[in-house]
Design a protein around this motif. Structure first.
Motif, short mmCIF file in Angstrom:
data_model
loop_
_atom_site.label_atom_id
_atom_site.label_comp_id
_atom_site.label_asym_id
_atom_site.label_seq_id
_atom_site.Cartn_x
_atom_site.Cartn_y
_atom_site.Cartn_z
N ARG A 1 43.06 35.25 68.84
CA ARG A 1 42.35 34.37 67.91
C ARG A 1 41.45 33.35 68.62
NH1 ARG A 1 47.59 33.37 66.24
NH2 ARG A 1 47.24 31.13 66.56
N ALA A 2 41.20 33.54 69.89
CA ALA A 2 40.41 32.56 70.66
C ALA A 2 39.04 32.35 70.04
CB ALA A 2 40.26 33.02 72.10
N PRO A 3 38.62 31.09 69.92
CA PRO A 3 37.27 30.83 69.40
C PRO A 3 36.21 31.33 70.37
CG PRO A 3 38.24 28.82 70.26
CD PRO A 3 39.32 29.85 70.28
N GLN A 4 35.02 31.56 69.87
CA GLN A 4 33.96 32.10 70.70
C GLN A 4 33.64 31.16 71.87
OE1 GLN A 4 32.81 35.24 70.07
NE2 GLN A 4 31.97 35.04 72.15
N SER A 5 33.77 29.85 71.64
CA SER A 5 33.49 28.90 72.73
C SER A 5 34.42 29.14 73.91
CB SER A 5 33.64 27.46 72.22
OG SER A 5 34.95 27.23 71.72
N ALA A 6 35.69 29.42 73.63
CA ALA A 6 36.64 29.68 74.71
C ALA A 6 36.37 31.04 75.35
CB ALA A 6 38.06 29.62 74.17
N ARG A 7 36.05 32.04 74.52
CA ARG A 7 35.75 33.37 75.08
C ARG A 7 34.56 33.31 76.03
NH1 ARG A 7 38.57 37.28 72.94
NH2 ARG A 7 39.67 36.90 70.97
N GLU B 1 36.41 22.21 71.75
CA GLU B 1 37.12 23.34 71.14
C GLU B 1 37.76 24.22 72.20
OE1 GLU B 1 36.13 26.25 67.47
OE2 GLU B 1 34.84 26.55 69.24
N ALA B 2 37.00 24.57 73.23
CA ALA B 2 37.53 25.39 74.31
C ALA B 2 38.63 24.64 75.06
CB ALA B 2 36.41 25.79 75.27
N GLU B 3 38.46 23.34 75.24
CA GLU B 3 39.47 22.53 75.92
C GLU B 3 40.78 22.53 75.15
OE1 GLU B 3 40.16 17.90 77.40
OE2 GLU B 3 38.20 18.55 76.68
N ASP B 4 40.72 22.36 73.84
CA ASP B 4 41.93 22.35 73.02
C ASP B 4 42.62 23.71 73.04
OD1 ASP B 4 41.55 19.71 72.36
OD2 ASP B 4 40.70 20.11 70.38
N TRP B 5 41.84 24.78 73.02
CA TRP B 5 42.42 26.12 73.09
C TRP B 5 43.16 26.33 74.41
CZ3 TRP B 5 41.75 30.21 76.47
CH2 TRP B 5 42.32 31.43 76.07
N LEU B 6 42.53 25.95 75.51
CA LEU B 6 43.16 26.13 76.82
C LEU B 6 44.42 25.28 76.94
CD1 LEU B 6 43.04 27.46 79.59
CD2 LEU B 6 41.69 25.52 80.38
N LEU C 1 36.93 35.46 78.72
CA LEU C 1 38.10 36.23 78.32
C LEU C 1 37.76 37.69 78.18
CD1 LEU C 1 39.87 34.04 75.59
CD2 LEU C 1 40.90 34.91 77.69
N GLY C 2 38.62 38.56 78.71
CA GLY C 2 38.36 39.98 78.59
C GLY C 2 39.55 40.80 79.03
N GLU C 3 39.36 42.10 79.10
CA GLU C 3 40.41 43.01 79.56
C GLU C 3 39.86 43.90 80.66
OE1 GLU C 3 42.55 45.32 76.77
OE2 GLU C 3 42.94 43.66 75.39
N GLU C 4 40.72 44.17 81.63
CA GLU C 4 40.38 45.10 82.70
C GLU C 4 41.60 45.97 82.96
OE1 GLU C 4 39.08 43.06 86.18
OE2 GLU C 4 37.36 42.11 85.19
N GLY C 5 41.44 47.27 82.75
CA GLY C 5 42.56 48.17 82.97
C GLY C 5 43.77 47.84 82.11
N GLY C 6 43.51 47.36 80.90
CA GLY C 6 44.59 47.03 80.00
C GLY C 6 45.22 45.68 80.23
N LYS C 7 44.69 44.91 81.18
CA LYS C 7 45.23 43.60 81.50
C LYS C 7 44.28 42.50 81.03
CE LYS C 7 47.72 45.14 85.63
NZ LYS C 7 47.88 44.96 87.11
N ILE C 8 44.84 41.42 80.50
CA ILE C 8 44.04 40.29 80.05
C ILE C 8 43.64 39.46 81.26
CG2 ILE C 8 44.02 38.17 78.69
CD1 ILE C 8 46.08 39.53 76.84
N VAL C 9 42.35 39.22 81.42
CA VAL C 9 41.85 38.41 82.54
C VAL C 9 40.91 37.34 82.00
CG1 VAL C 9 42.04 40.27 84.24
CG2 VAL C 9 39.92 39.99 82.95
N TRP C 10 40.77 36.30 82.78
CA TRP C 10 39.83 35.24 82.41
C TRP C 10 39.42 34.50 83.68
CZ3 TRP C 10 44.93 34.60 82.68
CH2 TRP C 10 45.44 33.39 83.08
N TRP C 11 38.41 33.66 83.56
CA TRP C 11 37.88 32.89 84.68
C TRP C 11 38.20 31.42 84.46
CZ3 TRP C 11 34.79 35.00 88.80
CH2 TRP C 11 34.63 36.38 88.71
N TRP C 12 39.10 30.92 85.27
CA TRP C 12 39.47 29.52 85.24
C TRP C 12 38.30 28.68 85.74
CZ3 TRP C 12 43.13 26.65 88.95
CH2 TRP C 12 43.98 25.77 88.25
N GLN C 13 38.13 27.47 85.22
CA GLN C 13 37.13 26.56 85.76
C GLN C 13 37.81 25.64 86.78
OE1 GLN C 13 34.99 24.83 82.25
NE2 GLN C 13 33.41 26.20 83.02
N ARG C 14 37.49 25.84 88.03
CA ARG C 14 38.12 25.07 89.10
C ARG C 14 37.21 23.91 89.50
NH1 ARG C 14 40.75 27.67 94.50
NH2 ARG C 14 42.50 27.92 93.08
#
Length: 262
Positions: A231-237, A159-164, A242-255
């Motif tokens: 609308r991101a599913p909880q698995s992707a969140r 599910e998270a893979e399809d969202w990304l 997924l979150g916000e910092e200072g009004g900006k959308i940020v996330w952690w990529w899996q490298r």
């Protein structure tokens, strides 16, 4: 090389995108920070002057780092403006490298001609990861190493893979697909490469607008991505933080960092 062969739709999209956006991949780009590369290369104990092929080199950050260590480096890319930019930077740094224009799925290099093949944050644009790995195995000498660093998604997170995938395809239409660690490992093993390491490391991304600008995402697609974020599913969140910092959308990529040996 690319002028003499027919490129598929995915390859054409990658060539056009990176030719157009090459100016955004020089100084200041996140790939300029090569600490992930440094910590992975050191344990390989490469001989001085090793023959290295850096596939989809982009602005050359990976290949130029290796050239600076004294290795004999060939920079390869599907987009000539990227190679021109990398060659210019090499000249400015007093480094000698070769450049070759060709896709990642077909190499114009002889069998067993390299000690190391690298590919850093590019393979998700390749139309055939299996062909890329097959070519990598072909040109590696016995005992040679393959280093892949790219975005990925943990195994068994469909599910998270399809969202990304949906997000990345809208943000940059030349994106093809992220593979999981298991997916890459299976391709390596099928081509005779022994996987020594395949690890995922969370990597905090710049805010979403930086990524929009880097890919020249259209206003329409920017809005579609923002809608997907809402609308991101909880698995992707959970997986991508997924979150916000200072009004900006940020996330952690899996490298993914994968090291394999011929």
């Amino acid at each position: 090389m690319t002028g003499a062969m027919e490129l598929d739709e995915v390859q054409q999209a990658a060539r056009e995108q990176f030719a157009k956006q090459s100016h955004r991949y020089g100084p200041g780009h996140i790939l300029e920070n090569i600490e992930d590369l440094r910590s992975t290369i050191e344990p390989l104990n490469l001989p001085h002057g090793a023959q290295v092929l850096d596939v989809a080199t982009g602005a050359g950050h990976t290949g130029l780092f290796l050239a600076g260590l004294g290795h004999d480096v060939t920079l390869a890319d599907i987009a000539q403006p990227m190679l021109d930019r990398a060659a210019k930077t090499a000249s400015e740094r007093g480094l000698r490298v070769r450049t070759r224009l060709h896709p990642a799925e077909q190499f114009p290099h002889a069998d067993a001609s390299f000690d190391l093949v690298t590919c850093r944050v590019a393979a998700h644009h390749f139309s055939s990861p299996a062909s890329f790995i097959g070519e990598t195995a072909r040109v590696l000498r016995r005992g040679g190493h393959f280093l892949l660093i790219d975005g990925s998604v943990a195994d068994d997170q469909p599910e998270a893979e399809d969202w990304l995938h949906a997000v990345e395809k809208l943000r940059d239409p030349s994106h093809h697909r992220f593979l999981t660690p298991r997916g890459w490992s299976r391709l390596c093993e099928a081509s005779g490469l022994k996987v020594l390491r395949a690890t995922l490391t969370p990597f905090k991304q710049p805010d979403l607008n930086w990524y929009f600008d880097t890919a020249a995402t259209s206003p329409e697609n920017r809005q579609k991505v923002l809608d997907l974020v809402v609308r991101a599913p909880q698995s992707a969140r959970d997986l991508f933080r997924l979150g916000e910092e200072g009004g900006k959308i940020v996330w952690w990529w899996q490298r993914l960092t994968l090291v394999a040996k011929r």
